[in-house]
Design an enzyme around this catalytic site. Sequence first.
Site, PDB file in Angstrom:
ATOM      1  N   LYS A 105      24.940  -5.415  -0.587  1.00  0.00           N
ATOM      2  CA  LYS A 105      26.406  -5.482  -0.600  1.00  0.00           C
ATOM      3  C   LYS A 105      26.999  -4.797   0.624  1.00  0.00           C
ATOM      4  O   LYS A 105      28.209  -4.649   0.737  1.00  0.00           O
ATOM      5  CB  LYS A 105      26.950  -4.793  -1.853  1.00  0.00           C
ATOM      6  CG  LYS A 105      26.478  -5.394  -3.160  1.00  0.00           C
ATOM      7  CD  LYS A 105      26.988  -4.523  -4.318  1.00  0.00           C
ATOM      8  CE  LYS A 105      26.250  -4.839  -5.602  1.00  0.00           C
ATOM      9  NZ  LYS A 105      26.468  -3.793  -6.607  1.00  0.00           N
TER      10      LYS A 105
ATOM     11  N   HIS B  36       5.586   6.327  11.294  1.00  0.00           N
ATOM     12  CA  HIS B  36       5.049   6.156   9.950  1.00  0.00           C
ATOM     13  C   HIS B  36       4.170   7.377   9.678  1.00  0.00           C
ATOM     14  O   HIS B  36       2.949   7.282   9.648  1.00  0.00           O
ATOM     15  CB  HIS B  36       4.233   4.852   9.899  1.00  0.00           C
ATOM     16  CG  HIS B  36       3.910   4.376   8.523  1.00  0.00           C
ATOM     17  ND1 HIS B  36       4.184   5.121   7.390  1.00  0.00           N
ATOM     18  CD2 HIS B  36       3.320   3.232   8.088  1.00  0.00           C
ATOM     19  CE1 HIS B  36       3.779   4.432   6.322  1.00  0.00           C
ATOM     20  NE2 HIS B  36       3.256   3.290   6.726  1.00  0.00           N
TER      21      HIS B  36
ATOM     22  N   ARG C 119       0.807  -1.221   0.000  1.00  0.00           N
ATOM     23  CA  ARG C 119       0.000   0.000   0.000  1.00  0.00           C
ATOM     24  C   ARG C 119       0.841   1.272   0.000  1.00  0.00           C
ATOM     25  O   ARG C 119       0.634   2.172  -0.813  1.00  0.00           O
ATOM     26  CB  ARG C 119      -0.888   0.024   1.255  1.00  0.00           C
ATOM     27  CG  ARG C 119      -2.336   0.150   1.003  1.00  0.00           C
ATOM     28  CD  ARG C 119      -3.062  -0.358   2.220  1.00  0.00           C
ATOM     29  NE  ARG C 119      -2.446  -1.606   2.675  1.00  0.00           N
ATOM     30  CZ  ARG C 119      -2.701  -2.791   2.152  1.00  0.00           C
ATOM     31  NH1 ARG C 119      -3.565  -2.913   1.193  1.00  0.00           N
ATOM     32  NH2 ARG C 119      -2.098  -3.870   2.594  1.00  0.00           N
ATOM     33  N   THR C 120       1.786   1.356   0.890  1.00  0.00           N
ATOM     34  CA  THR C 120       2.529   2.610   1.040  1.00  0.00           C
ATOM     35  C   THR C 120       3.331   2.911  -0.225  1.00  0.00           C
ATOM     36  O   THR C 120       3.275   4.008  -0.765  1.00  0.00           O
ATOM     37  CB  THR C 120       3.465   2.534   2.261  1.00  0.00           C
ATOM     38  OG1 THR C 120       2.689   2.191   3.402  1.00  0.00           O
ATOM     39  CG2 THR C 120       4.138   3.863   2.513  1.00  0.00           C
TER      40      THR C 120
ATOM     41  N   ARG D 298      11.590   3.587   3.259  1.00  0.00           N
ATOM     42  CA  ARG D 298      11.121   2.644   4.292  1.00  0.00           C
ATOM     43  C   ARG D 298      12.305   1.757   4.653  1.00  0.00           C
ATOM     44  O   ARG D 298      13.018   1.260   3.765  1.00  0.00           O
ATOM     45  CB  ARG D 298       9.967   1.780   3.812  1.00  0.00           C
ATOM     46  CG  ARG D 298       9.698   0.641   4.813  1.00  0.00           C
ATOM     47  CD  ARG D 298       8.439  -0.091   4.570  1.00  0.00           C
ATOM     48  NE  ARG D 298       7.289   0.711   4.949  1.00  0.00           N
ATOM     49  CZ  ARG D 298       6.058   0.231   5.028  1.00  0.00           C
ATOM     50  NH1 ARG D 298       5.818  -1.030   4.750  1.00  0.00           N
ATOM     51  NH2 ARG D 298       5.063   1.014   5.380  1.00  0.00           N
TER      52      ARG D 298
END
Lengths: 321, 141
Positions: A93, A142, A64-65, A114
Amino acid sequence: MTEANPLRHVDVRLRHIIDSRDLSVEEIDLLLRTADDILARPAEYAAACAGKKLATLFYEPSTRTRLSFEAAMLELGGSILGFSSQDSSSAAKGESVADTIRIVSGYADAIVLRHPKEGAPVVAARHARVPVINAGDGGHNHPTQTLTDLMTIHRELGNLEGLTVGLCGDLKFGRTVHSLISAMVRYPGTRFVLISPQELRAPDYVLEMIRTVPGCSYEESQRMEDAMPALDILYMTRVQKERFFNEADYVRLKDSFILDTRKLRTAKPGMIVMHPLPRVNEIDTRVDQNPHARYFEQALYGKYIRMALILALLERGGVRL
Amino acid sequence: MNIDSIHNGLVLDHIKAGRGMQIYNTLRLDDLDCTVAIIKNVKSAKMGKKDIIKIDEAIDLDLDVLGFLDQDITVNVIREGKLVCKRRLCLPRELVNVIRCKNPRCITTVEQGADQIFRLVEGDAPVYRCAYCETAYAPGK
């Protein structure tokens, strides 16, 4: 509905959006009015970000985000770039967040991040030359989910003051809950009812945040039914498996707080049920047709408030150093 | 027991008895070339017992770190063998690379080169919180 592009006449200086507290109540009000206007007149905004690029850097899975940010930028006429998992970036890496952000700052006009680690967006903001938006950092904050939640309350209840907000489920690790509380304490007369098992109570720093604001209050409950009649909003959350250190605790607690139509019988007529989604089983699917349910509308509002936020950042704060 | 008085330097007085060595280590006084004396369990009318540290050089001491460790310590500045000022300490607003965040989910556990930053949150009981994840610093845990 509102005047053309409400952002035009106000000097909002949005910078990085790491925490919902980075936005003043006035700035949030402005974003809500802009989102209202985008909803009313989408064609007016279809090329508002033409020629601009938004980087979506997702070190952790999201549907969703990420998609709502990308849809938001595309609907504003902009472009998107980025990655949707840690494995498909140089993080695999061993590259640091700081180095990744330094590089991406040269490729995009704003960055959406995120990351599973708490505070990663603070590191990003310290090294970015373009605005950084926190799209969730572990169990911490959030803020754009909070904007989505505020937009839903604004659209569905018409105001943000004097509300009784029930928060149910995982209040310990649920970042959406922490962000929503930090935003709602700034609206006079907010009363929180914190409904959770003992093991998933809201952390002390969150309770302290409520306690220190005159006019706001909270009570804790372990039964959804007891709290229901007083609520204007019931905000359900998922008990997330990835936040637990061991599976036994997860299995024992995940079904503790399930909403069904029977529990909704004592709710006020105008009460709304919200959920940041994804839902697993904490809301019975038969609730979806109940007049109190608003969680699918909530997800849709998320796109519009993110459009307003991107617009504000790129119009006013997107200055390259 | 006799400890020579110092000519130019600092005397850290009113250190809680037994904490002198911790203060010495945290301030990295072992890096100094000058004479440093740690005097333990000195009789004190006010404290019963106390520790004292004498530094025989006018060094630039990090008073923020010292204030964080113990606000009750008095810093006496000595010039030409005379006491020229007494500095009182307070809790610093920010601590950089003094304490580490204990939250295993904090970005500072994996991010190379990230400073450990804690900020003072005022309140009835002042507390330091990690600038990244907001976890409160809990001494001794």
